[in-house]
Write an enzyme that holds these catalytic residues in place. Sequence first.
Site, PDB file in Angstrom:
ATOM      1  CE  LYS A  15       2.732  -5.946  -6.629  1.00  0.00           C
ATOM      2  NZ  LYS A  15       3.249  -4.567  -6.834  1.00  0.00           N
ATOM      3  NE  ARG A  90       9.061  -7.661  -6.040  1.00  0.00           N
ATOM      4  CZ  ARG A  90       8.204  -7.254  -5.105  1.00  0.00           C
ATOM      5  NH1 ARG A  90       7.345  -8.060  -4.556  1.00  0.00           N
ATOM      6  NH2 ARG A  90       8.213  -6.000  -4.727  1.00  0.00           N
ATOM      7  NE  ARG A 129       3.593   1.563   0.007  1.00  0.00           N
ATOM      8  CZ  ARG A 129       3.976   0.544  -0.763  1.00  0.00           C
ATOM      9  NH1 ARG A 129       3.076  -0.207  -1.388  1.00  0.00           N
ATOM     10  NH2 ARG A 129       5.243   0.279  -0.936  1.00  0.00           N
ATOM     11  NE  ARG A 162       7.007  -1.008   2.196  1.00  0.00           N
ATOM     12  CZ  ARG A 162       6.665  -1.751   1.150  1.00  0.00           C
ATOM     13  NH1 ARG A 162       5.390  -2.094   0.962  1.00  0.00           N
ATOM     14  NH2 ARG A 162       7.567  -2.170   0.305  1.00  0.00           N
ATOM     15  NE  ARG A 173      10.266  -0.960  -3.169  1.00  0.00           N
ATOM     16  CZ  ARG A 173       9.209  -0.316  -2.655  1.00  0.00           C
ATOM     17  NH1 ARG A 173       9.357   0.875  -2.132  1.00  0.00           N
ATOM     18  NH2 ARG A 173       8.052  -0.884  -2.659  1.00  0.00           N
TER      19      ARG A 173
HETATM   20  P1  ADP Z   1       1.628  -2.343  -4.311  1.00  0.00           P
HETATM   21  O1  ADP Z   1       1.104  -3.366  -3.326  1.00  0.00           O
HETATM   22  O2  ADP Z   1       1.391  -2.737  -5.747  1.00  0.00           O
HETATM   23  O3  ADP Z   1       3.036  -1.931  -4.049  1.00  0.00           O
HETATM   24  P2  ADP Z   1      -0.207  -0.531  -2.925  1.00  0.00           P
HETATM   25  O4  ADP Z   1      -1.497  -1.250  -2.952  1.00  0.00           O
HETATM   26  O5  ADP Z   1       0.521  -0.503  -1.626  1.00  0.00           O
HETATM   27  O6  ADP Z   1       0.767  -1.009  -4.126  1.00  0.00           O
HETATM   28  O7  ADP Z   1      -0.493   0.966  -3.424  1.00  0.00           O
HETATM   29  C1  ADP Z   1       0.544   1.959  -3.457  1.00  0.00           C
HETATM   30  C2  ADP Z   1      -0.024   3.326  -3.037  1.00  0.00           C
HETATM   31  O8  ADP Z   1      -0.913   3.794  -4.055  1.00  0.00           O
HETATM   32  C3  ADP Z   1      -0.841   3.274  -1.739  1.00  0.00           C
HETATM   33  O9  ADP Z   1      -0.583   4.474  -1.021  1.00  0.00           O
HETATM   34  C4  ADP Z   1      -2.301   3.194  -2.224  1.00  0.00           C
HETATM   35  O10 ADP Z   1      -3.186   3.794  -1.282  1.00  0.00           O
HETATM   36  C5  ADP Z   1      -2.241   3.989  -3.525  1.00  0.00           C
HETATM   37  N1  ADP Z   1      -3.149   3.455  -4.564  1.00  0.00           N
HETATM   38  C6  ADP Z   1      -3.483   2.159  -4.801  1.00  0.00           C
HETATM   39  N2  ADP Z   1      -4.307   2.064  -5.857  1.00  0.00           N
HETATM   40  C7  ADP Z   1      -4.503   3.333  -6.316  1.00  0.00           C
HETATM   41  C8  ADP Z   1      -5.268   3.905  -7.384  1.00  0.00           C
HETATM   42  N3  ADP Z   1      -5.993   3.134  -8.215  1.00  0.00           N
HETATM   43  N4  ADP Z   1      -5.222   5.240  -7.540  1.00  0.00           N
HETATM   44  C9  ADP Z   1      -4.476   6.015  -6.698  1.00  0.00           C
HETATM   45  N5  ADP Z   1      -3.742   5.558  -5.673  1.00  0.00           N
HETATM   46  C10 ADP Z   1      -3.758   4.219  -5.482  1.00  0.00           C
HETATM   47  P1  AMP Z   2       6.770  -5.302  -1.514  1.00  0.00           P
HETATM   48  O1  AMP Z   2       6.075  -5.211  -0.191  1.00  0.00           O
HETATM   49  O2  AMP Z   2       6.105  -6.243  -2.449  1.00  0.00           O
HETATM   50  O3  AMP Z   2       7.004  -3.937  -2.119  1.00  0.00           O
HETATM   51  O4  AMP Z   2       8.206  -5.936  -1.225  1.00  0.00           O
HETATM   52  C1  AMP Z   2       9.132  -5.283  -0.375  1.00  0.00           C
HETATM   53  C2  AMP Z   2      10.522  -5.904  -0.543  1.00  0.00           C
HETATM   54  O5  AMP Z   2      10.513  -7.286  -0.139  1.00  0.00           O
HETATM   55  C3  AMP Z   2      11.061  -5.933  -1.976  1.00  0.00           C
HETATM   56  O6  AMP Z   2      11.665  -4.708  -2.368  1.00  0.00           O
HETATM   57  C4  AMP Z   2      12.070  -7.089  -1.891  1.00  0.00           C
HETATM   58  O7  AMP Z   2      13.264  -6.683  -1.234  1.00  0.00           O
HETATM   59  C5  AMP Z   2      11.349  -8.069  -0.967  1.00  0.00           C
HETATM   60  N1  AMP Z   2      10.502  -8.996  -1.760  1.00  0.00           N
HETATM   61  C6  AMP Z   2       9.139  -9.096  -1.729  1.00  0.00           C
HETATM   62  N2  AMP Z   2       8.706 -10.049  -2.573  1.00  0.00           N
HETATM   63  C7  AMP Z   2       9.805 -10.561  -3.177  1.00  0.00           C
HETATM   64  C8  AMP Z   2      10.016 -11.556  -4.173  1.00  0.00           C
HETATM   65  N3  AMP Z   2       9.004 -12.228  -4.729  1.00  0.00           N
HETATM   66  N4  AMP Z   2      11.296 -11.828  -4.533  1.00  0.00           N
HETATM   67  C9  AMP Z   2      12.328 -11.193  -3.987  1.00  0.00           C
HETATM   68  N5  AMP Z   2      12.201 -10.220  -3.062  1.00  0.00           N
HETATM   69  C10 AMP Z   2      10.955  -9.902  -2.654  1.00  0.00           C
END
Ligand code: ADP
Ligand code: AMP
Length: 217
Positions: A15, A90, A129, A162, A173
């Site tokens: 995302k 969420r 990541r 992270r 998660r």
């Molecule tokens: P989210 O925001 O949904 O948690 P991220 O955008 O941070 O996910 O992506 C999670 C990890 O997967 C990152 O390390 C990113 O570089 C990698 N990633 C994102 N999209 C793809 C894809 N289509 N194929 C492989 N790896 C990906």
């Molecule tokens: P993310 O960066 O989206 O993976 O979010 C990291 C953490 O932030 C999550 O595991 C939750 O603890 C908190 N968080 C982010 N967005 C939300 C949401 N919409 N509702 C509740 N907690 C959230």
Amino acid sequence: MPSYVVLLGPPGAGKGTQAELISEKLNLAHISSGDIFRENLKNQTELGKQAQGYMNRGELVPDDLTIEMIKDRLQRPDCKEGALLDGFPRTPAQAEALGKMLAEWNGKVECVPYISVPPKELVGRLSGRWTCKEQGHVYHETFNPPKVAGKCDIDGSELYQRDDDKAETVERRIKVYLEQTTPLIDYYRKQGVLAEVDGTLPIEQVTTLLLKAIEKG
Ligand code: ADP
Ligand code: AMP
């Protein structure tokens, strides 16, 4: 009329990666609830202190705090044309609250691309990541490495892993996502705004599919 797009999908679906790539093209502000919480945590604000325990455990921050925070953020000038939401809503209560606040502003959720990735792929995505300290740009050590190891291509800041991307927290998660967030898939499908996109494809292909889905929506 402002336009709102919600990116739905499990943690690690891509995302944040996709929002970064398409928000400018769509002329929408990229609003990531996770980034806002992390910024508050870094600055040890009252909200950051309240959210900290939940975030460290891989649980959701309570709905009332989260909804209040997003409502405030969406009223800033950069969201005048709308927003590309990443990580919010969420829970069903958050989705209801979003619908209500947007109606107050004469807007609505126009499209909900659901980036689907099976749980077994998520652990590898999250454990590899690397996130940029300054602005939260994301990389992957294998699938999307930075040009210079440990440095963000965009702003040159240091990359870090992270805390909540370690294996035990990732499992929690994913469980929380399956229990609390997956009902939103049907919720938005029933509203006729859901568009499923295969998130296992390479990043550029996901971008193309997303843009197509949003144009149609
Ligand atoms: P989210 O925001 O949904 O948690 P991220 O955008 O941070 O996910 O992506 C999670 C990890 O997967 C990152 O390390 C990113 O570089 C990698 N990633 C994102 N999209 C793809 C894809 N289509 N194929 C492989 N790896 C990906
Ligand atoms: P993310 O960066 O989206 O993976 O979010 C990291 C953490 O932030 C999550 O595991 C939750 O603890 C908190 N968080 C982010 N967005 C939300 C949401 N919409 N509702 C509740 N907690 C959230």
